[in-house]
Write a protein that holds these residues in place. Structure first.
Motif, short mmCIF file in Angstrom:
data_model
loop_
_atom_site.label_atom_id
_atom_site.label_comp_id
_atom_site.label_asym_id
_atom_site.label_seq_id
_atom_site.Cartn_x
_atom_site.Cartn_y
_atom_site.Cartn_z
N PHE A 240 0.83 -1.20 0.00
CA PHE A 240 0.00 0.00 0.00
C PHE A 240 0.87 1.26 0.00
CE2 PHE A 240 -2.78 3.13 2.23
CZ PHE A 240 -3.76 3.23 1.26
N VAL A 241 1.93 1.27 0.79
CA VAL A 241 2.84 2.42 0.83
C VAL A 241 3.51 2.60 -0.53
CG1 VAL A 241 5.01 3.27 1.82
CG2 VAL A 241 3.22 2.36 3.32
N VAL A 242 3.96 1.51 -1.13
CA VAL A 242 4.58 1.59 -2.46
C VAL A 242 3.57 2.12 -3.47
CG1 VAL A 242 5.54 0.19 -4.35
CG2 VAL A 242 6.32 -0.18 -2.00
N TYR A 243 2.34 1.64 -3.38
CA TYR A 243 1.28 2.13 -4.28
C TYR A 243 1.07 3.63 -4.10
CZ TYR A 243 -3.51 3.45 -5.39
OH TYR A 243 -4.59 4.13 -5.83
N ILE A 244 0.97 4.11 -2.87
CA ILE A 244 0.77 5.55 -2.59
C ILE A 244 1.92 6.36 -3.18
CG2 ILE A 244 0.71 7.30 -0.77
CD1 ILE A 244 -1.93 5.81 -1.05
N LEU A 245 3.15 5.90 -2.98
CA LEU A 245 4.31 6.61 -3.52
C LEU A 245 4.29 6.62 -5.06
CD1 LEU A 245 7.08 5.33 -1.09
CD2 LEU A 245 6.02 7.60 -1.14
N LEU A 246 3.88 5.52 -5.64
CA LEU A 246 3.76 5.45 -7.09
C LEU A 246 2.71 6.42 -7.61
CD1 LEU A 246 4.13 1.85 -8.41
CD2 LEU A 246 4.11 3.84 -9.87
N VAL A 247 1.58 6.52 -6.93
CA VAL A 247 0.53 7.46 -7.34
C VAL A 247 1.05 8.89 -7.27
CG1 VAL A 247 -1.72 8.44 -6.66
CG2 VAL A 247 -1.42 5.97 -6.78
N ILE A 248 1.75 9.21 -6.20
CA ILE A 248 2.32 10.56 -6.04
C ILE A 248 3.32 10.83 -7.17
CG2 ILE A 248 3.82 11.99 -4.59
CD1 ILE A 248 2.39 10.65 -2.17
N LYS A 249 4.15 9.85 -7.49
CA LYS A 249 5.13 10.01 -8.57
C LYS A 249 4.42 10.22 -9.92
CE LYS A 249 8.81 9.46 -11.21
NZ LYS A 249 8.84 10.55 -12.15
N VAL A 250 3.42 9.42 -10.21
CA VAL A 250 2.75 9.47 -11.51
C VAL A 250 1.90 10.74 -11.66
CG1 VAL A 250 0.95 8.34 -12.89
CG2 VAL A 250 2.78 6.99 -11.89
N ILE A 251 1.25 11.16 -10.59
CA ILE A 251 0.34 12.30 -10.70
C ILE A 251 1.06 13.63 -10.48
CG2 ILE A 251 -1.68 13.43 -9.69
CD1 ILE A 251 -2.86 10.67 -9.20
N ILE A 252 1.87 13.72 -9.45
CA ILE A 252 2.48 15.02 -9.12
C ILE A 252 3.85 15.19 -9.78
CG2 ILE A 252 3.36 16.46 -7.25
CD1 ILE A 252 1.19 15.30 -5.47
N PHE A 253 4.69 14.21 -9.64
CA PHE A 253 6.07 14.33 -10.11
C PHE A 253 6.28 13.59 -11.43
CE2 PHE A 253 6.23 14.72 -5.44
CZ PHE A 253 6.63 16.04 -5.37
N LYS A 254 5.35 13.80 -12.37
CA LYS A 254 5.38 13.09 -13.64
C LYS A 254 6.40 13.64 -14.62
CE LYS A 254 1.25 15.68 -14.68
NZ LYS A 254 -0.02 15.55 -14.03
N TYR A 255 6.84 14.86 -14.41
CA TYR A 255 7.79 15.50 -15.32
C TYR A 255 9.22 15.21 -14.89
CZ TYR A 255 3.50 18.03 -16.30
OH TYR A 255 2.20 18.34 -16.61
N PRO A 256 10.18 15.35 -15.80
CA PRO A 256 11.59 15.17 -15.43
C PRO A 256 12.01 16.17 -14.34
CG PRO A 256 11.36 15.29 -17.82
CD PRO A 256 10.02 15.64 -17.23
N PHE A 257 13.00 15.79 -13.57
CA PHE A 257 13.45 16.61 -12.44
C PHE A 257 13.78 18.04 -12.87
CE2 PHE A 257 16.91 18.36 -9.86
CZ PHE A 257 16.25 18.44 -8.63
N GLU A 258 14.43 18.19 -14.00
CA GLU A 258 14.82 19.52 -14.48
C GLU A 258 13.60 20.41 -14.69
OE1 GLU A 258 15.84 16.66 -16.13
OE2 GLU A 258 17.73 16.57 -15.04
N GLN A 259 12.56 19.82 -15.26
CA GLN A 259 11.33 20.58 -15.51
C GLN A 259 10.65 20.95 -14.18
OE1 GLN A 259 8.83 18.66 -18.37
NE2 GLN A 259 7.38 20.34 -18.45
N LEU A 260 10.61 20.01 -13.24
CA LEU A 260 10.03 20.30 -11.93
C LEU A 260 10.82 21.40 -11.22
CD1 LEU A 260 9.28 16.66 -10.71
CD2 LEU A 260 7.63 18.37 -11.50
N TYR A 261 12.14 21.34 -11.35
CA TYR A 261 12.99 22.35 -10.73
C TYR A 261 12.71 23.73 -11.34
CZ TYR A 261 17.14 24.74 -9.03
OH TYR A 261 17.99 25.64 -8.42
#
Length: 169
Positions: free
Chosen positions: A9-30
């Motif tokens: 469940f924790v891995v799933y939650i982290l995956l959802v956060i990654k896919v929905i919020i942090f979906k762009y490359p790090f440089e773009q997020l920065y």
């Protein structure tokens, strides 16, 4: 067994956060984070959808021109595991009101973060679709409990009880 489900469940939650919020490359997020000022919040409010079913209706109307099916189905399917896994991680709070409240809280957190961070766009329809996905997952969880009552008992056992249960059966 429940420890493994909690970890899943924790891995799933982290995956959802990654896919929905942090979906762009790090440089773009920065680069987005570098623009954070009061204007970003006002910009997020300007592009947000607070009208229920507006986006859903648009996707249905323009189904042949947009990636509608992917967006609608994706918003639903991404939260089906929430409705299945959440009740398996809890022995005391596994009813639908608890699943729904926690799914709603999680989705609201994501959407509000997107509203104020510019890492996405706030859309009330995402909340509706995500919570509907959690509902479908919960229905699947309940149906599987009815079909396989022994499975639910095994999952809820602690490790020591599990070994004793297997020896008896």
């Amino acid at each position: 067994m429940r420890k493994w489900i909690k970890l899943l469940f924790v891995v799933y939650i982290l995956l959802v956060i990654k896919v929905i919020i942090f979906k762009y490359p790090f440089e773009q997020l920065y680069a987005i984070a570098q623009t954070w000022q009061k204007d970003v919040i006002l910009e997020g409010l300007g592009s947000a959808n607070f009208i229920p079913f507006k986006t859903i209706k648009m996707y249905i109307e323009y189904a042949d021109k947009l990636n509608s099916v992917e967006n609608l189905a994706g918003n639903i399917l991404v939260f089906v595991p929430f409705g299945i896994l959440f009740p398996l991680t809890r022995s005391d709070k596994s009813g639908f009101p608890d699943v729904f409240a926690n799914a709603l809280f999680f989705v609201l957190g994501i959407e509000v973060f997107q509203l104020f961070s510019a890492f996405g766009a706030f859309d009330v329809d995402d909340i509706i679709l995500n919570c509907f996905g959690a509902l479908l997952g919960y229905i699947a969880y309940r149906k599987s409990r009815d079909l396989f009552p022994g499975f639910d008992k095994i999952i809820r056992m602690e490790e020591e009880e599990y070994g004793a249960y297997l020896e008896k059966n």
